[in-house]
Structure formats: C-alpha cells, structure tokens
Write an enzyme that holds these catalytic residues in place. Structure first.
Site, PDB file in Angstrom:
ATOM      1  N   TYR A  17     103.001 117.821 -12.971  1.00  0.00           N
ATOM      2  CA  TYR A  17     102.245 117.484 -14.214  1.00  0.00           C
ATOM      3  C   TYR A  17     100.804 118.177 -13.972  1.00  0.00           C
ATOM      4  O   TYR A  17     100.016 118.581 -14.901  1.00  0.00           O
ATOM      5  CB  TYR A  17     102.056 116.445 -15.004  1.00  0.00           C
ATOM      6  CG  TYR A  17     103.613 115.834 -15.082  1.00  0.00           C
ATOM      7  CD1 TYR A  17     104.414 116.682 -16.224  1.00  0.00           C
ATOM      8  CD2 TYR A  17     104.305 114.905 -14.368  1.00  0.00           C
ATOM      9  CE1 TYR A  17     105.663 116.162 -16.474  1.00  0.00           C
ATOM     10  CE2 TYR A  17     105.548 114.770 -14.679  1.00  0.00           C
ATOM     11  CZ  TYR A  17     106.393 115.160 -15.825  1.00  0.00           C
ATOM     12  OH  TYR A  17     107.529 114.608 -16.054  1.00  0.00           O
ATOM     13  N   HIS A  22      98.866 118.826 -20.991  1.00  0.00           N
ATOM     14  CA  HIS A  22      98.804 117.514 -21.194  1.00  0.00           C
ATOM     15  C   HIS A  22      97.594 116.881 -20.146  1.00  0.00           C
ATOM     16  O   HIS A  22      97.303 115.562 -20.610  1.00  0.00           O
ATOM     17  CB  HIS A  22      99.861 117.035 -21.060  1.00  0.00           C
ATOM     18  CG  HIS A  22     100.333 116.005 -22.360  1.00  0.00           C
ATOM     19  ND1 HIS A  22      99.967 115.904 -23.409  1.00  0.00           N
ATOM     20  CD2 HIS A  22     101.331 115.103 -22.368  1.00  0.00           C
ATOM     21  CE1 HIS A  22     100.382 115.058 -24.294  1.00  0.00           C
ATOM     22  NE2 HIS A  22     101.373 114.566 -23.636  1.00  0.00           N
ATOM     23  N   PHE A  68     102.506 107.069 -17.086  1.00  0.00           N
ATOM     24  CA  PHE A  68     102.779 108.463 -18.020  1.00  0.00           C
ATOM     25  C   PHE A  68     102.041 108.425 -19.271  1.00  0.00           C
ATOM     26  O   PHE A  68     101.412 107.117 -19.381  1.00  0.00           O
ATOM     27  CB  PHE A  68     104.129 108.650 -18.303  1.00  0.00           C
ATOM     28  CG  PHE A  68     104.892 109.144 -16.847  1.00  0.00           C
ATOM     29  CD1 PHE A  68     104.708 110.620 -16.689  1.00  0.00           C
ATOM     30  CD2 PHE A  68     105.570 108.433 -16.053  1.00  0.00           C
ATOM     31  CE1 PHE A  68     105.339 110.976 -15.451  1.00  0.00           C
ATOM     32  CE2 PHE A  68     106.022 108.736 -14.894  1.00  0.00           C
ATOM     33  CZ  PHE A  68     106.042 110.276 -14.631  1.00  0.00           C
ATOM     34  N   ASN A  70     102.576 108.107 -22.616  1.00  0.00           N
ATOM     35  CA  ASN A  70     102.923 107.287 -23.715  1.00  0.00           C
ATOM     36  C   ASN A  70     102.574 105.839 -23.226  1.00  0.00           C
ATOM     37  O   ASN A  70     102.744 105.033 -24.042  1.00  0.00           O
ATOM     38  CB  ASN A  70     104.329 107.447 -23.898  1.00  0.00           C
ATOM     39  CG  ASN A  70     105.362 107.171 -22.875  1.00  0.00           C
ATOM     40  OD1 ASN A  70     105.044 107.278 -21.723  1.00  0.00           O
ATOM     41  ND2 ASN A  70     106.498 107.042 -23.001  1.00  0.00           N
ATOM     42  N   ASN A 116     100.894 110.780 -28.231  1.00  0.00           N
ATOM     43  CA  ASN A 116     101.322 109.623 -27.606  1.00  0.00           C
ATOM     44  C   ASN A 116     100.362 108.646 -26.672  1.00  0.00           C
ATOM     45  O   ASN A 116     100.274 107.426 -26.691  1.00  0.00           O
ATOM     46  CB  ASN A 116     102.543 109.596 -26.772  1.00  0.00           C
ATOM     47  CG  ASN A 116     103.831 110.035 -27.749  1.00  0.00           C
ATOM     48  OD1 ASN A 116     103.655 109.673 -28.758  1.00  0.00           O
ATOM     49  ND2 ASN A 116     104.823 110.682 -27.130  1.00  0.00           N
TER      50      ASN A 116
END
Length: 194
Positions: A17, A22, A68, A70, A116
């Site tokens: 990621y 994000h 993560f 969220n 989130n």
C-alpha cells in the site's frame, strides 16, 4: 487556538500500500521526518510508529498508525490518551477525494465524509471531531462505486507530480503553523495551487 502537539499521517501498513493514494498522510510524515531530521520507531502500545522532536520551541509528537485505515483511531486514541493530548491539539493528515490533486487544505472539525480513518478517529476520541485535518487532494474517480479501488490504487504520473508539489507546500505550511499559528498556515494554503 491550541498548540498542535501531535501530527498524524494516515495510511495502510505494508509495501503493498506504500504508493497508494490512501497513504497520502503517511507520505507527509515521511517528508516531515526528512525536513526535521527525526526517525519513527515502532511502539506497540501506540499501535504504530512514533517520534518526538522539538520544532521552533514546540515539542511535537508524530504518529503513523500500523493498523489498517479503518482502525487507525485506535493508535491515535492510545497516544492522545497517554500523553493527555486534546483533539484540538491534533493535526491529522489524510487523503481527500473531494480535493483535486495538487491541492492541500487545513480545516478543523467536521464529519468523516465516508473516510474510514476519520470515522474511526472520531469514534476513538469520544466522538470529538474538533481535531485539525490536513487534507491532501487525490481527486475523485467520478463514480462512488470506484472509490475503494481508486484510493487503493497508485496515482498517475501527472497526478503524482501535482501531489508531490502539494506535499512540499504542506511541509512549509506545517512549519508556519507551528511557528505562527493555524490562521497563517491556512491562508497560505488557500492561495496555493500546484
């Protein structure tokens, strides 16, 4: 205005990621670490990587949650509680779909807008939304059904060039914010466009 004591960069953990939209908040912390010469270290009790440094006489803590997106509020809540940092003393850097690439804005309070990371942070801070957000524009895919794959995708070279300039400006604005306050930093960003 309260003095900022904690700067958080949101993102998802892992190499998979690292270059995704994000992770824009984490990209900012990386640039700040180079600018102010600090090293993030894993701290299990804060569920992330942290650092502490002094900038213009202000003690500042930095956090990149290892959870993560969220669940990122868990890390923020743990560190803020331990050091008694109030929500209005937190600056949270995150990707922003509602701003085009090359744009960066600061705002205080507001809802989570479907993000989130913001949603969990608000919950973990006792539904207090009064923290500052440094919103790094990544653009929108144009269809809300494409948002998940979009934020978990890498920016195009053209978008990356704009985001890169915006991140450089954000570093300058964090310095201004710490030295001269939120109003001067916000005013500078309002006039910025990559």
């Amino acid at each position: 205005m309260s003095e900022i004591k904690l700067i958080v960069g949101l993102g998802n953990p892992g190499d998979k990621y690292a270059d995704t939209r994000h992770n824009a908040g984490e990209w900012l912390i990386d640039r700040l670490s180079r600018r102010f010469n600090f090293t993030l270290k894993d701290e299990a009790k804060f569920f992330g990587k942290t650092a502490r440094t002094v900038i213009d006489g202000h003690e500042i803590r930095f956090l990149v949650p290892a959870t993560f997106m969220n669940l990122s509020g868990k890390a923020i809540g743990a560190l803020a509680s331990f050091y008694r940092i109030r929500p209005e003393e937190i600056l949270l850097a995150h990707d922003e779909l509602d701003l085009p690439p090359g744009t960066v804005k600061i705002k205080q309070g507001g809802g989570h807008g479907g993000h989130n990371g913001l949603k969990d942070t608000i919950a973990q801070l006792g539904n207090n939304k009064n923290f500052y957000r440094l919103r790094i524009g990544i653009g929108h895919p144009g269809d809300r059904n494409l948002v998940t794959s979009y934020v978990l995708g890498k920016p195009s070279p053209a978008d990356w060039a704009l985001i890169d300039k915006a991140l450089d400006e954000a570093v300058v604005c964090v310095e201004i914010l710490l030295k001269d306050g939120i109003t001067k930093a916000t005013n500078r960003l309002n006039g910025f466009k990559a």
